[in-house]
Design a protein around this motif. Structure first.
Motif, PDB file in Angstrom:
ATOM      1  N   ASN A 205     -34.014 -55.702 -34.499  1.00 46.65           N
ATOM      2  CA  ASN A 205     -33.398 -55.207 -33.263  1.00 46.65           C
ATOM      3  C   ASN A 205     -32.237 -54.300 -33.616  1.00 46.65           C
ATOM      4  OD1 ASN A 205     -35.158 -56.773 -31.685  1.00 46.65           O
ATOM      5  ND2 ASN A 205     -33.811 -58.548 -31.859  1.00 46.65           N
ATOM      6  N   ASP A 206     -31.917 -53.372 -32.753  1.00 45.56           N
ATOM      7  CA  ASP A 206     -30.802 -52.477 -33.071  1.00 45.56           C
ATOM      8  C   ASP A 206     -29.489 -53.266 -33.031  1.00 45.56           C
ATOM      9  OD1 ASP A 206     -30.396 -52.769 -30.313  1.00 45.56           O
ATOM     10  OD2 ASP A 206     -29.618 -50.723 -30.128  1.00 45.56           O
ATOM     11  N   LEU A 241     -17.218 -47.253 -41.839  1.00 39.13           N
ATOM     12  CA  LEU A 241     -16.438 -47.867 -40.767  1.00 39.13           C
ATOM     13  C   LEU A 241     -17.331 -48.566 -39.747  1.00 39.13           C
ATOM     14  CD1 LEU A 241     -14.082 -44.821 -40.113  1.00 39.13           C
ATOM     15  CD2 LEU A 241     -13.685 -46.742 -41.654  1.00 39.13           C
ATOM     16  N   ILE A 242     -18.367 -47.856 -39.340  1.00 38.24           N
ATOM     17  CA  ILE A 242     -19.285 -48.354 -38.312  1.00 38.24           C
ATOM     18  C   ILE A 242     -20.700 -48.053 -38.779  1.00 38.24           C
ATOM     19  CG2 ILE A 242     -19.934 -48.220 -35.864  1.00 38.24           C
ATOM     20  CD1 ILE A 242     -17.135 -47.013 -35.361  1.00 38.24           C
ATOM     21  N   GLU A 243     -21.626 -48.943 -38.459  1.00 36.32           N
ATOM     22  CA  GLU A 243     -23.019 -48.711 -38.834  1.00 36.32           C
ATOM     23  C   GLU A 243     -23.933 -49.138 -37.696  1.00 36.32           C
ATOM     24  OE1 GLU A 243     -25.954 -49.465 -42.675  1.00 36.32           O
ATOM     25  OE2 GLU A 243     -24.204 -50.750 -42.374  1.00 36.32           O
ATOM     26  N   TYR A 244     -24.797 -48.212 -37.309  1.00 33.91           N
ATOM     27  CA  TYR A 244     -25.796 -48.509 -36.286  1.00 33.91           C
ATOM     28  C   TYR A 244     -27.114 -48.780 -36.981  1.00 33.91           C
ATOM     29  CZ  TYR A 244     -29.130 -47.977 -32.447  1.00 33.91           C
ATOM     30  OH  TYR A 244     -30.147 -48.191 -31.553  1.00 33.91           O
ATOM     31  N   ILE A 245     -27.611 -50.017 -36.894  1.00 34.37           N
ATOM     32  CA  ILE A 245     -28.893 -50.390 -37.480  1.00 34.37           C
ATOM     33  C   ILE A 245     -29.994 -50.002 -36.500  1.00 34.37           C
ATOM     34  CG2 ILE A 245     -30.270 -52.248 -38.462  1.00 34.37           C
ATOM     35  CD1 ILE A 245     -27.688 -51.666 -39.993  1.00 34.37           C
ATOM     36  N   LYS A 246     -30.885 -49.153 -36.952  1.00 29.96           N
ATOM     37  CA  LYS A 246     -31.950 -48.669 -36.075  1.00 29.96           C
ATOM     38  C   LYS A 246     -32.957 -49.779 -35.765  1.00 29.96           C
ATOM     39  CE  LYS A 246     -31.833 -44.008 -38.095  1.00 29.96           C
ATOM     40  NZ  LYS A 246     -32.621 -43.007 -38.849  1.00 29.96           N
ATOM     41  N   PRO A 247     -33.514 -49.756 -34.558  1.00 28.93           N
ATOM     42  CA  PRO A 247     -34.574 -50.723 -34.257  1.00 28.93           C
ATOM     43  C   PRO A 247     -35.822 -50.391 -35.071  1.00 28.93           C
ATOM     44  CG  PRO A 247     -34.369 -49.101 -32.494  1.00 28.93           C
ATOM     45  CD  PRO A 247     -33.234 -48.853 -33.424  1.00 28.93           C
ATOM     46  N   LYS A 248     -36.515 -51.426 -35.521  1.00 24.25           N
ATOM     47  CA  LYS A 248     -37.690 -51.182 -36.362  1.00 24.25           C
ATOM     48  C   LYS A 248     -38.728 -52.275 -36.109  1.00 24.25           C
ATOM     49  CE  LYS A 248     -38.973 -50.180 -41.156  1.00 24.25           C
ATOM     50  NZ  LYS A 248     -38.458 -50.102 -42.556  1.00 24.25           N
ATOM     51  N   PRO A 266     -39.109 -54.419 -30.811  1.00 14.53           N
ATOM     52  CA  PRO A 266     -37.657 -54.498 -31.010  1.00 14.53           C
ATOM     53  C   PRO A 266     -36.885 -54.357 -29.702  1.00 14.53           C
ATOM     54  CG  PRO A 266     -38.501 -52.366 -31.733  1.00 14.53           C
ATOM     55  CD  PRO A 266     -39.685 -53.204 -31.410  1.00 14.53           C
ATOM     56  N   THR A 267     -35.751 -55.062 -29.654  1.00 17.61           N
ATOM     57  CA  THR A 267     -34.853 -54.954 -28.507  1.00 17.61           C
ATOM     58  C   THR A 267     -33.819 -53.876 -28.787  1.00 17.61           C
ATOM     59  OG1 THR A 267     -35.136 -57.292 -27.996  1.00 17.61           O
ATOM     60  CG2 THR A 267     -33.210 -56.192 -27.056  1.00 17.61           C
ATOM     61  N   ILE A 268     -33.653 -52.977 -27.846  1.00 19.08           N
ATOM     62  CA  ILE A 268     -32.677 -51.892 -28.013  1.00 19.08           C
ATOM     63  C   ILE A 268     -31.574 -52.085 -26.978  1.00 19.08           C
ATOM     64  CG2 ILE A 268     -32.316 -49.394 -28.001  1.00 19.08           C
ATOM     65  CD1 ILE A 268     -35.289 -49.081 -28.685  1.00 19.08           C
ATOM     66  N   SER A 269     -30.392 -52.485 -27.457  1.00 17.24           N
ATOM     67  CA  SER A 269     -29.292 -52.761 -26.521  1.00 17.24           C
ATOM     68  C   SER A 269     -27.937 -52.327 -27.052  1.00 17.24           C
ATOM     69  CB  SER A 269     -29.251 -54.263 -26.203  1.00 17.24           C
ATOM     70  OG  SER A 269     -29.107 -55.015 -27.397  1.00 17.24           O
ATOM     71  N   GLU A 282     -20.805 -38.469 -40.010  1.00 16.20           N
ATOM     72  CA  GLU A 282     -21.982 -39.245 -39.664  1.00 16.20           C
ATOM     73  C   GLU A 282     -23.072 -39.019 -40.703  1.00 16.20           C
ATOM     74  OE1 GLU A 282     -25.429 -38.802 -36.346  1.00 16.20           O
ATOM     75  OE2 GLU A 282     -23.387 -38.993 -35.546  1.00 16.20           O
ATOM     76  N   VAL A 283     -23.590 -40.107 -41.284  1.00 11.69           N
ATOM     77  CA  VAL A 283     -24.639 -40.020 -42.304  1.00 11.69           C
ATOM     78  C   VAL A 283     -25.817 -40.879 -41.847  1.00 11.69           C
ATOM     79  CG1 VAL A 283     -25.263 -40.474 -44.706  1.00 11.69           C
ATOM     80  CG2 VAL A 283     -22.959 -39.647 -44.150  1.00 11.69           C
ATOM     81  N   GLU A 284     -26.973 -40.246 -41.709  1.00  7.80           N
ATOM     82  CA  GLU A 284     -28.158 -40.960 -41.250  1.00  7.80           C
ATOM     83  C   GLU A 284     -29.049 -41.326 -42.429  1.00  7.80           C
ATOM     84  OE1 GLU A 284     -31.651 -40.698 -37.825  1.00  7.80           O
ATOM     85  OE2 GLU A 284     -30.183 -39.067 -38.054  1.00  7.80           O
ATOM     86  N   THR A 285     -29.443 -42.590 -42.504  1.00  5.48           N
ATOM     87  CA  THR A 285     -30.364 -43.060 -43.524  1.00  5.48           C
ATOM     88  C   THR A 285     -31.660 -43.502 -42.834  1.00  5.48           C
ATOM     89  OG1 THR A 285     -29.624 -45.363 -43.445  1.00  5.48           O
ATOM     90  CG2 THR A 285     -28.409 -43.881 -44.893  1.00  5.48           C
ATOM     91  N   GLN A 286     -32.597 -43.977 -43.618  1.00  3.55           N
ATOM     92  CA  GLN A 286     -33.883 -44.384 -43.059  1.00  3.55           C
ATOM     93  C   GLN A 286     -33.735 -45.534 -42.066  1.00  3.55           C
ATOM     94  OE1 GLN A 286     -36.794 -45.425 -46.004  1.00  3.55           O
ATOM     95  NE2 GLN A 286     -38.370 -45.959 -44.512  1.00  3.55           N
TER      96      GLN A 286
END
Length: 635
Positions: A205-206, A241-248, A266-269, A282-286
């Motif tokens: 989940n995100d 500082l902050i990390e957004y875990i992508k839904p998968k 996955p739940t996206i909230s 901002e750095v985007e990874t897989q």
């Protein structure tokens, strides 16, 4: 005939006659049959007569027929492509014979206590052997163990002869030990993996992780420090500082019951709705989006935007308003504390502040601690406060201060430790530094320097001005270490000297005999006559003594040179004090002392200038070798 069974005795009047049943759920059939006969399910056992395995691919458009799989082809079903096809289905039916356990019949496996269990997903199946279990060898042990384990699996709803390629190897290892020893007792419980399906990968989940808030993990047993509640969150360049875990979406699996395991959606909230300033990248990874600091400072959030700041203005630092502020000396955080009320504290009682730079307009309270690279205090410090900064400027100082370059407008019985200290007015207190400069010196000042003390105007008495080269702890440690090395070298030199004398005498005593042997050996060699072994042996012994003497002499010379070097280091400490000066640009008034602390010999020289004495500069002079006194000097 049953291979094993429960020891519980079935009631003789209620014996279940052998009953053949074809079913997919053996456990349910045993419970049902036991209920119909009014007996306990534990009193029943069964034999496996036949096992039928069926598969089909049942897509969304049509329902296909079940196809039987021959026993010899079962392991072909372990193909991952087929098993992870959500339309693929597999089932087993069992033809079994259920009967009552004969408690009077000997069971060779009654002491082999086993159970079959699985993890939560049923993708891993384990055989548990209880401690104290035992086995005795028989020719059919391998087959009987497999039957025993398969019956346990069937009762648990686990497919047999599928996913369990490792079972034969596990049985063979146990059987081999039993065969060699005739019997086996399991002293400890043992768990063995006997089947493994395809474990699904969980859906992600995100998630939004605020790493800057979770930098310190607090142990549940640790006492919570409510004063350190993180008024500011310091960050470093390159810190996430902050990390957004992508839904998968997870990957499917199939367990050892043959069940397909479809991952949940996955739940996206926690989608990102904030903005970032130029100080954050901002750095985007897989798998995630990371927000990384581009500079040192502290993180700020304003108008739905995160950014990094270095300067902060606040009214006060107190338990009620901010708590402790700890960002680190290398954080580049510059703090300005504006409270100027004389009856209030800008830095409250018991508070701790650690930043790169701090400018305090008001007072520092009791037991407060301030640490910075650069600090300015416009008010006064409490007697129990501690301030540390490389560059430090204090208006009125009553506490304890440490720094490299320290300036104090008025010292009121406080303590200052530094490299170079400038005091505008000293009214009591203790000063320790390499160089000390006092504009106006009143009374009860204890000033200790390693190089220079200079007073512009002397207005009081009961002051002590001391030159001590060992004022720094590191120098004192260096001197102590040097003394230890000298003592060790002196002992070693004494011992080596005895060795040199010993081998010198041996060479001297054997020189005549050696020269005679040497001449004879040369004569023998010219004549082509074989040299007597006794002569050769004595010749070698003497040359070895000569070599040992040479080695001892070399070692002796090295140790002597090392001793000279260490003694010269001790002398250098003494040279420092001879270059040091105590200067009073004014006339001497009242009772004051000038002290020079010698290093070698460790003597304390004291001079008490007479009131009205015009002598201004004082130093130590060596009047005779090893004899020193304090004398008035010229510029």
């Amino acid at each position: 005939m049953a291979l094993f069974g429960s020891k519980d005795k079935a009631t003789k009047s209620k014996i279940v006659q052998p009953t053949v049943i074809r079913t997919q759920n053996v456990a349910r059939e045993i419970v049902s049959l036991a209920k119909s006969y009014n007996v306990k399910p534990e009193s029943l056992d069964f034999n496996i007569l036949e096992v039928h395995t069926y598969t089909r691919v049942n897509d969304a458009t049509k329902e296909s027929e079940w196809e039987s799989v021959q026993e010899g082809n079962l392991y072909e079903l372990d193909d991952e492509t087929a098993l992870l096809n959500k339309f693929f289905q597999i089932k087993q039916t069992y033809e079994i014979e259920i009967y009552s356990i004969n408690t009077e019949e000997e069971n060779p496996y009654s002491n082999f206590k086993i159970a079959v269990g699985a993890n939560a997903s049923k993708c891993k199946v384990y055989l548990s052997i209880a401690a104290g279990s035992s086995l005795t060898y028989s020719k059919r042990l391998d087959q009987e163990l497999r039957i025993l384990i398969n019956k346990k699996k069937i009762r648990a709803g686990i497919l047999i002869n599928i996913f369990d390629e490792m079972l034969d190897d596990s049985i063979a290892k146990i059987s081999a030990i039993v065969r060699v020893q005739d019997s086996l007792v399991f002293k400890e419980s043992k768990t063995i993996l006997i089947a493994e399906g395809f474990e699904p990968t969980e859906t992600t989940n995100d998630t939004l992780i605020l790493h800057y808030e979770d930098k310190e993990d607090i142990d549940e047993d640790t006492k919570v420090d409510y004063a350190s509640r993180g008024f500011i969150q310091s960050v470093r360049e390159g810190e996430v500082l902050i990390e957004y875990i992508k839904p998968k979406l997870g990957l499917p699996g199939r367990n050892c019951r043959g069940e397909f395991m479809q991952p949940s959606e996955p739940t996206i909230s926690n989608e990102v709705t904030f903005s970032i300033g130029d100080s954050i990248k901002e750095v985007e990874t897989q798998n995630s989006v990371q927000y990384i600091s581009k500079e040192n400072g502290y993180i700020a959030f304003d108008d739905n935007t995160y950014y990094i700041k270095t300067d902060m203005d606040i009214g006060e630092v107190s338990f009620k308003t901010t708590g402790n502020i700890i960002s680190g000396l290398d954080s580049d955080v510059n703090l300005s504390v504006k409270e100027t009320d004389a009856v209030k504290d800008a830095i409250g009682a018991g508070m701790e502040v650690e930043v790169t730079e701090i400018d305090i307009d008001g007072n520092v309270g009791s037991n407060a601690k301030v640490t910075a690279m650069k600090a300015t205090i416009g008010g006064q410090t409490h007697g129990s406060s501690i301030v540390r900064a490389d560059k430090l400027d204090i208006n009125v100082h009553k506490g304890t201060a440490f720094g490299k370059s320290v300036k104090v407008t008025r010292l009121e019985h406080g303590e200052v430790n530094g490299t170079k200290v400038n005091i505008s007015q000293a009214v009591g207190g203790k000063i320790r530094a390499k160089e000390i400069y006092i504009e106006i010196c009143a009374s009860h000042v204890d000033a200790i320097a390693s190089h220079l003390i200079e007073i512009k105007k002397l207005q009081g008495s009961e002051n002590t001005f001391t030159i001590d080269p060992m004022i720094k702890k590191s120098k004192q440690e260096g001197l102590n270490e040097n003394k230890g090395i000298i003592e060790k070298l002196e002992i070693e030199i004494k011992e080596i000297s005895k060795e040199v004398e010993k081998y010198t005498q041996l060479v001297k005593d054997g020189a005549a005999a050696f020269n005679d042997i040497k001449k004879r050996l040369v004569s023998y060699k010219k004549s082509g006559v074989k040299m007597p072994s006794s002569f050769v042996k004595k010749y070698k012994q003497f040359t070895e003594v000569q070599e040992q003497l040479k080695e001892k002499q070399t070692t002796y010379g090295v140790k002597v040179d090392q001793l000279k070097l260490q003694k010269s280091k001790t002398s250098s400490f003494q040279d420092d004090i001879c270059e040091a000066r105590i200067i009073n640009r004014d006339h001497w008034v009242g009772y004051n002392e000038i002290v020079f602390q010698l290093v070698k010999p460790p003597v304390r020289l004291v001079h008490k200038p007479a009131q009205g004495s015009p002598d201004k500069i004082f130093g130590v002079v060596e009047i005779e070798p090893g004899q020193y006194e304090i004398q008035a000097m010229t510029e």
